[in-house]
Design a protein around this motif. Sequence first.
Motif, PDB file in Angstrom:
ATOM      1  N   VAL A 146       0.575  -0.714  -0.240  1.00  0.00           N
ATOM      2  CA  VAL A 146       0.316   0.278  -0.063  1.00  0.00           C
ATOM      3  C   VAL A 146       0.446   1.274  -0.515  1.00  0.00           C
ATOM      4  CG1 VAL A 146      -1.729  -1.321   1.088  1.00  0.00           C
ATOM      5  CG2 VAL A 146       0.114   0.171   2.224  1.00  0.00           C
ATOM      6  N   THR A 184      -1.092   5.648   2.694  1.00  0.00           N
ATOM      7  CA  THR A 184      -2.326   4.698   3.998  1.00  0.00           C
ATOM      8  C   THR A 184      -1.802   4.171   5.367  1.00  0.00           C
ATOM      9  OG1 THR A 184      -2.836   3.727   1.983  1.00  0.00           O
ATOM     10  CG2 THR A 184      -3.198   2.238   3.438  1.00  0.00           C
ATOM     11  N   TYR A 206      -2.479   7.096   7.228  1.00  0.00           N
ATOM     12  CA  TYR A 206      -3.577   7.385   8.343  1.00  0.00           C
ATOM     13  C   TYR A 206      -3.556   5.584   9.619  1.00  0.00           C
ATOM     14  CZ  TYR A 206      -5.116   9.936   4.448  1.00  0.00           C
ATOM     15  OH  TYR A 206      -5.390  10.965   3.785  1.00  0.00           O
ATOM     16  N   TYR A 207      -3.524   4.749   8.697  1.00  0.00           N
ATOM     17  CA  TYR A 207      -3.687   3.862  10.212  1.00  0.00           C
ATOM     18  C   TYR A 207      -3.550   4.012  10.997  1.00  0.00           C
ATOM     19  CZ  TYR A 207      -3.638  -1.157  12.098  1.00  0.00           C
ATOM     20  OH  TYR A 207      -3.125  -1.893  12.812  1.00  0.00           O
ATOM     21  N   THR A 228      -8.928   4.736   9.777  1.00  0.00           N
ATOM     22  CA  THR A 228      -8.888   3.817   9.314  1.00  0.00           C
ATOM     23  C   THR A 228     -10.931   3.832   8.737  1.00  0.00           C
ATOM     24  OG1 THR A 228     -10.143   2.396  10.749  1.00  0.00           O
ATOM     25  CG2 THR A 228      -7.823   2.556  10.557  1.00  0.00           C
ATOM     26  N   LYS A 282     -12.168   4.822   5.901  1.00  0.00           N
ATOM     27  CA  LYS A 282     -11.861   4.455   4.674  1.00  0.00           C
ATOM     28  C   LYS A 282     -11.655   2.824   3.923  1.00  0.00           C
ATOM     29  CE  LYS A 282     -14.297   8.649   3.338  1.00  0.00           C
ATOM     30  NZ  LYS A 282     -14.103  10.100   2.225  1.00  0.00           N
ATOM     31  N   MET A 283     -11.076   2.320   5.338  1.00  0.00           N
ATOM     32  CA  MET A 283      -9.539   1.494   4.723  1.00  0.00           C
ATOM     33  C   MET A 283     -10.346   0.083   5.569  1.00  0.00           C
ATOM     34  SD  MET A 283      -5.493   1.127   6.468  1.00  0.00           S
ATOM     35  CE  MET A 283      -5.952   2.832   6.348  1.00  0.00           C
ATOM     36  N   SER A 284     -10.059  -1.098   4.447  1.00  0.00           N
ATOM     37  CA  SER A 284     -11.018  -1.774   4.547  1.00  0.00           C
ATOM     38  C   SER A 284     -10.098  -2.649   5.602  1.00  0.00           C
ATOM     39  CB  SER A 284     -10.987  -2.697   3.110  1.00  0.00           C
ATOM     40  OG  SER A 284      -9.655  -3.371   3.032  1.00  0.00           O
ATOM     41  N   THR A 318      -6.989  -4.889   4.667  1.00  0.00           N
ATOM     42  CA  THR A 318      -5.474  -3.936   4.316  1.00  0.00           C
ATOM     43  C   THR A 318      -5.532  -3.433   5.915  1.00  0.00           C
ATOM     44  OG1 THR A 318      -6.674  -3.010   2.435  1.00  0.00           O
ATOM     45  CG2 THR A 318      -4.609  -1.801   3.784  1.00  0.00           C
ATOM     46  N   GLN A 319      -6.139  -3.621   7.338  1.00  0.00           N
ATOM     47  CA  GLN A 319      -5.960  -3.022   8.385  1.00  0.00           C
ATOM     48  C   GLN A 319      -4.876  -4.227   8.924  1.00  0.00           C
ATOM     49  OE1 GLN A 319      -9.034  -1.140  10.792  1.00  0.00           O
ATOM     50  NE2 GLN A 319     -10.110  -0.563   9.179  1.00  0.00           N
TER      51      GLN A 319
END
Length: 326
Positions: A15, A19, A22-23, A28, A30-32, A35-36
């Motif tokens: 990624v 991203t 953001y984590y 998060t 808008k993060m799947s 992905t997290q």
Amino acid sequence: MAKVTITDIAKMVGVSKATVSYYLNGNTSKMSLVTQEKIRQVIEETGYQPNKIAQSLATQDTKTIGVVIADITNPFISSVMKGIHDQCQEEGYSVLFTNSDNNPEIEAENIHRLLQQNVSGILLDPIDANLPNLKQLDPQKTVMVDRESKDMFLDTVVSNNSDSTREFLAQMKAQGYRDLYFVTYPIEGISTREQRYQGFCEEVGSDPARLLVLGEPGTNEQILDLLAAAKRGLGFFTMNGPVLLEFMKLINGTPYQYPSDFGLGSYEDLDWMQVLNPSISCVRQDSYRIGRVSTHHLLGKLQGEEQPEQARRLVVPSELVLRKSF
């Protein structure tokens, strides 16, 4: 073994660095979940430790101020940057400037990079002052510049946008210009534009037909139709210098001239506005002082000056400059 960086984490997960940032900042929404979980696992496996500003400042002060600029090409911001630089230099601090290029992902990455570099504090000219990830910043070590959020979670230094716009339009009305229009870029979510439009509405009225948003379908035609109608007392107020320039490009080559056919004024005073014939009347922001006041206030916070519990709003007054455009 070399220290693991956010770039390494991003490559391992597949990624962007933004991203991962953001984590780490808890943004998060808008993060799947997949992905997290991938990011969490790689961080756990590598032993990566985010270098938070609160941790670094507990043991050292780098005497460096990080500055996050939304768009470094904005002519207003150059004087702000000089004010920041001069104040930092006087008070013994270095300064790191970053440009977000009006991209929220780049902005998040710039903030993360500054935190990783252990800056003492951050001056923030945000793209959108209401983005949730900005609330991760330490309010004791951050000051917002020329923008303010709806819930005022950070100390903010701004111009008196609404009041000065209202006062300027009162001057236009006193000269007989009562059919007035507000020309702008899209205003939603950008406090300076919203406040200037608020001042316009307070003095002129809130008729939505008087709001002319450049870039929206039909706006250019509407402006030219207003000019062609040759209504007595017609006047335009542009939201800032770049909007004024777009307006001037639109009427270039037409037979319409100010102040004989219409009155014209703008927020912001750029050099080229002074040498036009006739020169443009305007509301002049003290952008250099905004930079100095923002920096002085931030350094005072960093040096332990007593602060109120609620975020503060510091206002740098603007000046009316009446020339020959109405």
